[in-house]
Design a protein around this motif. Structure first.
Motif, PDB file in Angstrom:
ATOM      1  N   ARG A  84       0.826  -1.206   0.000  1.00 43.56           N
ATOM      2  CA  ARG A  84       0.000   0.000   0.000  1.00 43.56           C
ATOM      3  C   ARG A  84       0.858   1.253   0.000  1.00 43.56           C
ATOM      4  O   ARG A  84       1.925   1.269   0.617  1.00 43.56           O
ATOM      5  CB  ARG A  84      -0.861   0.043   1.278  1.00 43.56           C
ATOM      6  N   SER A 121       1.747  -8.904  15.677  1.00 47.59           N
ATOM      7  CA  SER A 121       1.593  -9.471  14.330  1.00 47.59           C
ATOM      8  C   SER A 121       2.947 -10.023  13.915  1.00 47.59           C
ATOM      9  O   SER A 121       3.940  -9.289  13.976  1.00 47.59           O
ATOM     10  CB  SER A 121       1.220  -8.398  13.324  1.00 47.59           C
ATOM     11  N   LYS A 135      -0.758 -12.848  15.402  1.00 42.27           N
ATOM     12  CA  LYS A 135      -1.579 -12.767  14.180  1.00 42.27           C
ATOM     13  C   LYS A 135      -0.682 -13.011  12.977  1.00 42.27           C
ATOM     14  O   LYS A 135       0.413 -12.449  12.909  1.00 42.27           O
ATOM     15  CB  LYS A 135      -2.186 -11.359  14.069  1.00 42.27           C
ATOM     16  N   GLU A 155      -9.830 -12.122  -0.169  1.00 40.36           N
ATOM     17  CA  GLU A 155      -9.348 -10.881   0.439  1.00 40.36           C
ATOM     18  C   GLU A 155      -9.550  -9.714  -0.510  1.00 40.36           C
ATOM     19  O   GLU A 155      -8.968  -9.651  -1.575  1.00 40.36           O
ATOM     20  CB  GLU A 155      -7.862 -11.035   0.797  1.00 40.36           C
ATOM     21  N   ASP A 195      -7.029  -5.172  13.643  1.00 44.84           N
ATOM     22  CA  ASP A 195      -7.797  -4.433  14.655  1.00 44.84           C
ATOM     23  C   ASP A 195      -9.115  -5.156  14.954  1.00 44.84           C
ATOM     24  O   ASP A 195      -9.544  -5.228  16.103  1.00 44.84           O
ATOM     25  CB  ASP A 195      -8.065  -3.008  14.181  1.00 44.84           C
ATOM     26  N   GLY A 221     -11.313 -11.321  11.798  1.00 43.48           N
ATOM     27  CA  GLY A 221     -10.260 -10.903  10.867  1.00 43.48           C
ATOM     28  C   GLY A 221     -10.626 -11.281   9.437  1.00 43.48           C
ATOM     29  O   GLY A 221     -10.428 -10.501   8.496  1.00 43.48           O
ATOM     30  N   VAL A 247     -11.458  -8.622   5.980  1.00 43.03           N
ATOM     31  CA  VAL A 247     -10.750  -8.505   4.696  1.00 43.03           C
ATOM     32  C   VAL A 247     -11.678  -8.649   3.488  1.00 43.03           C
ATOM     33  O   VAL A 247     -11.284  -8.361   2.367  1.00 43.03           O
ATOM     34  CB  VAL A 247      -9.568  -9.507   4.570  1.00 43.03           C
TER      35      VAL A 247
HETATM   36  P1  ATP Z   1      -3.276  -4.722  10.121  1.00 43.18           P
HETATM   37  O1  ATP Z   1      -2.822  -4.677   8.704  1.00 43.18           O
HETATM   38  O2  ATP Z   1      -4.722  -4.354  10.303  1.00 43.18           O
HETATM   39  O3  ATP Z   1      -2.367  -4.066  11.103  1.00 43.18           O
HETATM   40  P2  ATP Z   1      -2.275  -7.147  11.324  1.00 43.18           P
HETATM   41  O4  ATP Z   1      -0.995  -7.330  10.604  1.00 43.18           O
HETATM   42  O5  ATP Z   1      -2.263  -6.682  12.744  1.00 43.18           O
HETATM   43  O6  ATP Z   1      -3.274  -6.271  10.458  1.00 43.18           O
HETATM   44  P3  ATP Z   1      -3.110  -9.667  10.228  1.00 43.18           P
HETATM   45  O7  ATP Z   1      -2.255 -10.748  10.750  1.00 43.18           O
HETATM   46  O8  ATP Z   1      -2.891  -9.173   8.858  1.00 43.18           O
HETATM   47  O9  ATP Z   1      -3.099  -8.504  11.306  1.00 43.18           O
HETATM   48  O10 ATP Z   1      -4.637 -10.129  10.313  1.00 43.18           O
HETATM   49  C1  ATP Z   1      -5.251 -10.423  11.560  1.00 43.18           C
HETATM   50  C2  ATP Z   1      -6.048 -11.687  11.473  1.00 43.18           C
HETATM   51  O11 ATP Z   1      -7.087 -11.546  10.500  1.00 43.18           O
HETATM   52  C3  ATP Z   1      -5.241 -12.916  11.045  1.00 43.18           C
HETATM   53  O12 ATP Z   1      -4.589 -13.517  12.145  1.00 43.18           O
HETATM   54  C4  ATP Z   1      -6.361 -13.787  10.471  1.00 43.18           C
HETATM   55  O13 ATP Z   1      -7.077 -14.405  11.518  1.00 43.18           O
HETATM   56  C5  ATP Z   1      -7.283 -12.761   9.808  1.00 43.18           C
HETATM   57  N1  ATP Z   1      -6.909 -12.574   8.397  1.00 43.18           N
HETATM   58  C6  ATP Z   1      -6.092 -11.626   7.877  1.00 43.18           C
HETATM   59  N2  ATP Z   1      -5.961 -11.763   6.536  1.00 43.18           N
HETATM   60  C7  ATP Z   1      -6.744 -12.823   6.200  1.00 43.18           C
HETATM   61  C8  ATP Z   1      -7.065 -13.482   4.960  1.00 43.18           C
HETATM   62  N3  ATP Z   1      -6.550 -13.086   3.781  1.00 43.18           N
HETATM   63  N4  ATP Z   1      -7.906 -14.542   5.002  1.00 43.18           N
HETATM   64  C9  ATP Z   1      -8.449 -14.962   6.157  1.00 43.18           C
HETATM   65  N5  ATP Z   1      -8.194 -14.388   7.357  1.00 43.18           N
HETATM   66  C10 ATP Z   1      -7.356 -13.332   7.391  1.00 43.18           C
END
Ligand code: ATP
Ligand code: MG
Length: 314
Positions: A102, A195, A226, A250, A258, A285, A289
Motif C-alpha cells: 500500500r 503481528s 496474528k 481478500e 484491529d 479478521g 478482509v
Molecule cells: P493490520 O494490517 O490491520 O495491522 P495485522 O498485521 O495486525 O493487520 P493480520 O495478521 O494481517 O493482522 O490479520 C489479523 C487476522 O485476521 C489474522 O490472524 C487472520 O485471523 C485474519 N486474516 C487476515 N488476513 C486474512 C485473509 N486473507 N484470510 C483470512 N483471514 C485473514
C-alpha cells in the motif's frame, strides 16, 4: 461487566479504486470510510456488545461526524471524544499496488487526532473503564502518548487489565522515547497481540516458542500472534493453541488486525477459553478482509457465528 477503553487516532480513509503506484496522477477514489486503528478496534468491541469507549479528537466537520455516528451506532461510548473547532479530522489516502502493498498519504500528526489534551470528561471516561487496550500507534504519536499512559495508569490503579497491540512499522521504532514507552507498557501487559515478527520486539530469543516462553515468564498472561492469511496462535501457561485462517476472498486487508484484536479482547474479557476466543477472532479478521473500507467489516456475534458455520479453514 468489563468496560474497554482505547485511546488514539480517529480518522477517515479514502481509497483509490485503481491499483498502482501512489498518487502522482489523478485517481478515482472511494470514501470517506471511518478509520484509525484504535477506532476500528473499539468499533469491533462495541459490535460484540461489550461495553467500551474511545478517547480521541476530531474536527468539527463531516469526516468527524461520520466517525461519531458510526461508533455510536455500534455501541461505543464517544462521550470522551473531543471536537476541536477550527481543526480538521485526520485522513489517510490509500492506494494498493498490484502486489498488495500500500501507498499512503497521511494527514494525521497535524490534524485534530494528532493531540489529546487532558480533560475532566476524558478522565471521567478513564475512571469508568476496567480494561485498557493500547495501540502502539498511540504511543508513537507525541501528542497522544501522555494520554495513553495516563489511561493505563488510571485503569491499573483501579484494578483493571491491559491488552497491547504494538501495530508498529519498523521505521517508527526510532522515534525518541518510544522504546522505553513500549517496554514500560509491555511490563504491565496481561494480553499481548503482536503481528508476525513483532513477537521479537521485546526479546533476544531466536524462535517464536522461546520468545513466547520468555514473555510469559516476564508476566504477560496470554499472547496471540496474528499471521494474516496464515491464521493465528495463542500461548499461555496452559500451552499453545493454533487456528488456521478461514478461507475467504481478500478484498481489503486494512483493519483485519484491529477487528481480530477487538474480537479476541471481547471474548477474553468475557472468560472464553483460548480456542473459542481464537476461533471468533479469526472469523472477525476474515470478515474484515472481505469488505472494502477498514471499519466496514466489523462483525456482530451473529455474523461471526454465520461465517463459522458456513466456511472451512484454509
Ligand atoms: P493490520 O494490517 O490491520 O495491522 P495485522 O498485521 O495486525 O493487520 P493480520 O495478521 O494481517 O493482522 O490479520 C489479523 C487476522 O485476521 C489474522 O490472524 C487472520 O485471523 C485474519 N486474516 C487476515 N488476513 C486474512 C485473509 N486473507 N484470510 C483470512 N483471514 C485473514
Ligand atoms: Mg496485516
Amino acid at each position: 461487566m468489563a468496560k474497554v477503553l482505547t485511546v488514539g487516532e480517529i480518522l477517515v480513509e479514502i481509497v483509490a479504486t485503481t491499483k498502482g503506484d501512489g498518487f502522482r496522477e489523478a485517481q478515482p477514489l472511494i470514501g470517506p470510510f471511518p478509520s484509525g486503528a484504535p477506532a476500528i478496534f473499539i468499533d469491533q468491541v462495541g459490535k460484540l456488545g461489550t461495553p467500551c469507549a474511545i478517547l480521541g479528537r476530531i474536527g468539527d466537520d463531516d469526516f468527524g461526524q461520520l466517525n461519531l455516528d458510526r461508533l455510536r451506532a455500534d455501541g461505543v461510548d464517544v462521550s470522551g471524544v473531543e471536537i476541536a473547532p477550527g481543526e480538521s479530522t485526520g485522513s489517510a489516502f490509500v492506494r494498493y499496488r498490484e502486489d498488495g502493498s500500500r501507498v499512503f498519504v497521511f494527514n494525521i500528526a497535524n490534524a485534530a487526532c494528532g493531540t489529546l489534551p487532558a480533560t475532566p470528561h476524558g478522565r471521567a471516561v478513564m475512571d469508568g473503564c476496567t480494561h485498557m487496550h493500547v495501540m502502539g500507534t498511540a504511543l508513537a504519536a507525541p501528542g497522544l502518548a501522555a494520554r495513553a499512559m495516563e489511561a493505563i495508569e488510571v485503569i491499573r490503579k483501579n484494578g483493571g487489565t491491559l491488552s497491547f497491540d504494538p501495530n508498529l512499522r519498523p521505521e517508527i521504532l526510532n522515534t525518541p522515547g518510544l522504546r522505553e514507552a513500549l517496554d514500560n507498557v509491555l511490563e504491565q501487559t496481561d494480553l499481548f497481540l503482536p503481528s508476525g515478527d513483532e513477537i521479537f520486539l521485546f526479546t533476544e530469543a531466536q524462535t517464536e516458542a522461546e520468545a513466547a516462553a520468555e514473555l510469559l515468564e516476564r508476566g504477560v498472561r496470554d499472547i496471540v500472534i496474528k499471521r494474516g492469511a496464515d491464521g493465528a496462535s495463542h500461548f499461555n501457561a496452559g500451552g499453545r493453541t493454533d487456528a488456521a485462517a478461514i478461507a475467504v476472498e481478500e478484498l481489503d486487508p486494512t483493519g483485519a488486525g484491529d477487528c481480530f484484536g477487538g474480537a479476541f479482547v471481547s471474548f477474553w474479557l468475557n472468560g472464553a477459553d483460548p480456542a473459542t476466543a481464537l476461533t471468533h477472532a479469526n472469523a472477525a479478521g476474515a470478515r474484515a478482509v472481505t469488505r472494502l473500507g477498514p471499519m466496514e467489516g466489523t462483525s456482530t456475534r451473529a455474523e461471526l457465528a454465520t461465517l463459522l458455520a458456513t466456511t472451512e479453514t484454509a
